[in-house]
Scaffold this motif. Structure first.
Motif, PDB file in Angstrom:
ATOM      1  N   THR A  99       0.821  -1.215   0.000  1.00 60.18           N
ATOM      2  CA  THR A  99       0.000   0.000   0.000  1.00 60.18           C
ATOM      3  C   THR A  99       0.851   1.260   0.000  1.00 60.18           C
ATOM      4  OG1 THR A  99      -0.185  -0.159   2.407  1.00 60.18           O
ATOM      5  CG2 THR A  99      -1.992  -1.062   1.110  1.00 60.18           C
ATOM      6  N   THR A 100       2.064   1.177   0.558  1.00 62.39           N
ATOM      7  CA  THR A 100       2.959   2.347   0.557  1.00 62.39           C
ATOM      8  C   THR A 100       3.814   2.414  -0.696  1.00 62.39           C
ATOM      9  OG1 THR A 100       4.702   1.127   1.690  1.00 62.39           O
ATOM     10  CG2 THR A 100       3.124   2.335   3.085  1.00 62.39           C
ATOM     11  N   GLY A 101       3.864   1.336  -1.449  1.00 63.00           N
ATOM     12  CA  GLY A 101       4.683   1.295  -2.656  1.00 63.00           C
ATOM     13  C   GLY A 101       6.158   1.066  -2.377  1.00 63.00           C
ATOM     14  N   SER A 102       6.531   0.805  -1.132  1.00 64.60           N
ATOM     15  CA  SER A 102       7.947   0.664  -0.779  1.00 64.60           C
ATOM     16  C   SER A 102       8.481  -0.757  -0.971  1.00 64.60           C
ATOM     17  CB  SER A 102       8.190   1.117   0.663  1.00 64.60           C
ATOM     18  OG  SER A 102       7.549   0.237   1.563  1.00 64.60           O
ATOM     19  N   ASP A 136       1.410  -4.982   5.505  1.00 63.02           N
ATOM     20  CA  ASP A 136       0.439  -5.467   4.528  1.00 63.02           C
ATOM     21  C   ASP A 136       0.340  -6.972   4.668  1.00 63.02           C
ATOM     22  OD1 ASP A 136      -0.406  -3.276   2.551  1.00 63.02           O
ATOM     23  OD2 ASP A 136       1.762  -2.995   2.637  1.00 63.02           O
ATOM     24  N   THR A 137      -0.781  -7.510   4.262  1.00 62.54           N
ATOM     25  CA  THR A 137      -0.944  -8.961   4.196  1.00 62.54           C
ATOM     26  C   THR A 137      -1.479  -9.327   2.825  1.00 62.54           C
ATOM     27  OG1 THR A 137      -3.193  -8.902   5.062  1.00 62.54           O
ATOM     28  CG2 THR A 137      -1.428  -9.195   6.661  1.00 62.54           C
ATOM     29  N   PHE A 138      -1.125 -10.511   2.375  1.00 58.54           N
ATOM     30  CA  PHE A 138      -1.672 -11.022   1.122  1.00 58.54           C
ATOM     31  C   PHE A 138      -1.762 -12.538   1.237  1.00 58.54           C
ATOM     32  CE2 PHE A 138       2.877 -10.928   0.589  1.00 58.54           C
ATOM     33  CZ  PHE A 138       3.178 -12.097  -0.076  1.00 58.54           C
ATOM     34  N   LYS A 139      -2.539 -13.135   0.347  1.00 60.55           N
ATOM     35  CA  LYS A 139      -2.743 -14.586   0.387  1.00 60.55           C
ATOM     36  C   LYS A 139      -2.080 -15.269  -0.792  1.00 60.55           C
ATOM     37  CE  LYS A 139      -6.783 -15.263   3.149  1.00 60.55           C
ATOM     38  NZ  LYS A 139      -7.991 -16.023   3.325  1.00 60.55           N
TER      39      LYS A 139
END
Length: 167
Positions: A99-102, A136-139
């Protein structure tokens, strides 16, 4: 009537208290877990990954990645499935961007994830702000004989920490 009620309640309480007893990690859905091993870390002092569960007897382990604000890269490989995918709501074209693009993660070779962390130019702030973080989290999805399985990966980025990770 009280005896019947007592006979119904006691087993339920016993199951609730003792239901998580055991020595191994329990995967509640009995499906094969999506597990990873580290293949490469460009800067081990700047990024780290580890499995974590607040209660490994009841909750499956999930992968956590921590990184400071320096540039680094981490490659992990799925050890339980030859093909994995990033969940589509989070990823565009096999790539998830934070989300921050970092930082971002890209799926390569059908079962490897490459995390790329770009340098964050921080302000020289006080001691407390070095622990300021974004996450962030992702699956990650896979299929086994029982159907679709997934794993959640959480990435925490310390945005003002320039020194090596302290653990």
């Amino acid at each position: 009537m009280k005896k019947i009620l007592l006979l119904l309640i006691v087993p339920v309480i016993a199951l609730a208290i003792g239901g998580c007893a055991g020595e191994e990690v329990v995967y509640p859905d009995k499906k094969t877990p999506v597990l990873f091993s580290t293949e490469n870390i460009s800067s081990p002092e700047n990024v780290r990954s580890e499995y974590y569960s607040p209660d490994p007897h009841c909750l499956p382990l999930s992968l956590h990645v921590w990184a400071n604000c320096e540039e680094s890269e981490l490659t992990i490989k799925c050890t339980t499935f030859s093909e994995i995918a990033l969940e589509r709501i989070f990823a565009i074209s096999n790539k998830f961007i934070s989300t921050t693009g970092s930082w971002n993660v890209q799926l390569v070779d059908s079962n490897k994830l490459v995390f790329s962390f770009s340098k964050i130019e921080g302000d020289d702030a006080d001691e407390d702000s070095r622990w300021q973080s974004s996450y962030d989290t992702f699956k990650v999805l896979a299929k086994d004989s029982n159907g679709q399985v997934s794993a959640t990966i959480t990435v925490t980025r310390y945005v003002n920490m320039t020194e090596p990770l302290p653990w």
